[in-house]
Design an enzyme around this catalytic site. Structure first.
Site, PDB file in Angstrom:
ATOM      1  N   LYS A 204       1.217 -21.250  23.263  1.00 30.29           N
ATOM      2  CA  LYS A 204       1.219 -19.796  23.455  1.00 30.29           C
ATOM      3  C   LYS A 204       0.404 -19.147  22.338  1.00 30.29           C
ATOM      4  CE  LYS A 204       5.135 -17.841  24.493  1.00 30.29           C
ATOM      5  NZ  LYS A 204       6.555 -17.431  24.317  1.00 30.29           N
TER       6      LYS A 204
ATOM      7  N   ARG B  30      10.754 -20.926  34.293  1.00 30.86           N
ATOM      8  CA  ARG B  30      10.694 -20.881  32.824  1.00 30.86           C
ATOM      9  C   ARG B  30      12.051 -20.532  32.247  1.00 30.86           C
ATOM     10  NH1 ARG B  30       9.633 -15.979  29.790  1.00 30.86           N
ATOM     11  NH2 ARG B  30       9.113 -16.416  27.605  1.00 30.86           N
TER      12      ARG B  30
ATOM     13  N   ARG C 197      12.807 -11.269  11.744  1.00 30.00           N
ATOM     14  CA  ARG C 197      13.595 -10.161  12.282  1.00 30.00           C
ATOM     15  C   ARG C 197      14.285  -9.398  11.167  1.00 30.00           C
ATOM     16  NH1 ARG C 197      14.640  -9.649  17.706  1.00 30.00           N
ATOM     17  NH2 ARG C 197      13.919 -11.361  19.036  1.00 30.00           N
TER      18      ARG C 197
ATOM     19  N   THR D  64       3.090 -11.823  30.729  1.00 34.16           N
ATOM     20  CA  THR D  64       3.641 -10.583  30.178  1.00 34.16           C
ATOM     21  C   THR D  64       3.128  -9.331  30.892  1.00 34.16           C
ATOM     22  OG1 THR D  64       3.502 -11.671  28.007  1.00 34.16           O
ATOM     23  CG2 THR D  64       4.346  -9.435  28.069  1.00 34.16           C
TER      24      THR D  64
END
Length: 478
Positions: free
Chosen positions: A228, A39, A80, A286
């Site tokens: 995802k 990945r 962000r 994760t």
């Protein structure tokens, strides 16, 4: 060679590339150890490095004689904080401003500190009472009011705010596009380099996947799409997302921030079940072996977590920081391999059969799986040009039998790397089905997958009265 060592591992391993795994030597060790998919995280990779590492993986794969797949994980929409001159120490109860227009943070009242945010429309998307999470949820804020271009909040959890921290907005539907301009540029590089899978971040609904698929088709790419799921919108629209994608990734990092933590195991199990019913591959990602970033051994809880994903019959388990910057990337892959093989040896089926797979072809393949389940130490052999037969057999989840999939396409072989229980090989597919079967059995013998006396359930087509018909055969290796 005993039976256990000859059988391939069913659960596939995805590892993330980074400084710890980019060398030719480490890539060769990982591929030999059985890593299936590499990945590339475009949140941290530039185009020059991406092109270099893709070509290096292809070269090493050819050297080892085992082609692995490559996944590009595109960044998707992201909110962000801006840059700060020095870390800001925030205390619970303090008032703090987020400014949606660059340069206006300094307009906050002198007693209220503030930071810029990179998404101007946030002021329209957010409401009073909403929760703002910063830096993976380490800091928590509650929206008190909206004052011009500023979102005034109360600090609920103290912390230190530094530059460019990620913002999560649980339950808030933001109007950012799922497929951004940066994603388009990155995906063009993936297409040019022949990358096999594109993982689309923060998928919220089926139309997000349609936009990426249209882009791939316009650019004549056959890359498969991995959706995802990372927020509450994705959970609400899970069925339509699975229907549109080629595979699903349960991205537990952001999910664990966006959703109540006690819901995370329920969401994971529901996602695996929904993928199973629709014949889609599913990746659990994760924090699988997070402690092994710095430790040569996992925690007992991590061992159980990995085992649970295998028990649920997920297609893949994925490593992130463990193989990008971790000290023990090879040991992490070995650990996943050991746990998966041990749990798979138990032979416990979680699900009986997919609920939504139907059609005559599926019924024929299902009969092959039933026969394999009845014959100890048997294997399934199938042939596929585009991957349908192998994907359907994988979805039907044989209890113990590996699926040997023969294809004449290297690209198809790579696409099959994410499917549970599928061990793919490239070989010419002869015009005579019997010749093709004989050639495949010899190939399996050379690769020590089968030996004399083994039983093979062959799911293929045969020539009958000048036309090909689906068939299931039982053969003994001679």
């Amino acid at each position: 060679m005993d039976e256990a060592s000859r059988r391939p591992r069913c659960t596939k391993v995805v590892f993330t590339l980074g400084p710890a795994t980019q060398s030719e030597e480490m890539l060769e060790q990982l591929i030999r150890q059985g890593a299936d998919v590499a990945r590339i995280n475009m949140a941290h990779a530039n185009h020059e490095w991406t092109r270099m590492i893709v070509r290096r993986i292809r070269e090493v794969s050819q050297k080892v004689g085992r082609e692995i797949a490559i996944m590009m994980d595109i960044k998707g929409p992201e909110i962000r904080t801006g840059d700060v001159e020095a870390p800001i120490d925030l205390k619970a109860g303090e008032t703090f401003d987020f400014s949606v227009r660059p340069g206006t943070a300094d307009d906050s009242p002198e007693e209220i500190r503030s930071v810029d945010v990179n998404y101007e429309n946030l002021i329209e998307d957010i409401s009073v009472g909403d929760i703002v999470l910063v830096d993976n949820g380490l800091m928590r804020f509650e929206v008190l009011e909206k004052v011009g271009p500023r979102i005034r909040c109360k600090v609920l959890i103290s912390g230190q705010l530094t530059s460019r921290r990620h913002i999560n907005l649980p339950g808030v539907r933001v109007s950012l596009p799922a497929f951004t301009e940066k994603d388009r540029r990155d995906t063009l590089v993936a297409i040019e380099e022949g990358i096999d899978f594109i993982a689309l971040s923060f998928v919220r609904e089926g139309s997000d996947i349609t936009a990426l698929r249209t882009f791939l088709q316009e650019n004549k790419s056959k890359a498969r799409i991995i959706a995802k799921i990372e927020d509450q919108s994705a959970i609400t629209n899970l069925e339509e997302i699975i229907e549109e994608c080629d595979a699903l990734m349960v991205a537990r990092g952001d999910l664990g921030i966006e959703c109540p933590i006690e819901d995370l195991p329920v969401i994971q199990r529901r996602a695996v079940r929904a993928c199973f019913d629709r014949g889609r591959a599913v990746i659990i990602a994760t924090h699988m072996l997070e402690s092994m970033i710095t430790s040569p051994v996992p925690t007992r809880a991590e061992i159980t977590d990995v085992a649970n994903a295998v028990y649920e019959e997920a297609d893949c388990v994925m490593l992130s920081g463990e193989t990008t910057v971790g000290k023990y990337p090879l040991e992490c892959v070995r650990t996943l391999d050991r746990i998966a093989r041990r749990i798979e040896a138990e032979g416990e089926l979680v699900f009986e059969e997919p609920a939504l797979l139907d059609g005559e072809k599926i019924k024929v393949l299902q009969s092959a799986v039933v026969l394999a389940n009845e014959l100890p130490n048997s294997a399934i052999l199938t042939f596929t040009r585009r991957g349908f037969n192998a994907a359907a057999l994988a979805a039907l989840r044989p209890a113990r039998a590996p699926i040997f999939a023969m294809t004449n396409s290297v690209q198809t072989l790579r696409h099959l790397r994410i499917l549970r229980g599928v061990d793919p090989f490239v070989m010419p597919l002869a015009s005579d089905p019997n010749d093709t079967i004989d050639n495949a059995i010899r190939l399996l013998q050379r690769n020590q997958r089968v030996q004399v006396g083994d039983k093979l359930i062959v799911a293929t087509d045969i020539l009958s009265n000048d036309r090909f018909v689906d068939s299931v055969q039982l053969r003994t290796v001679r």
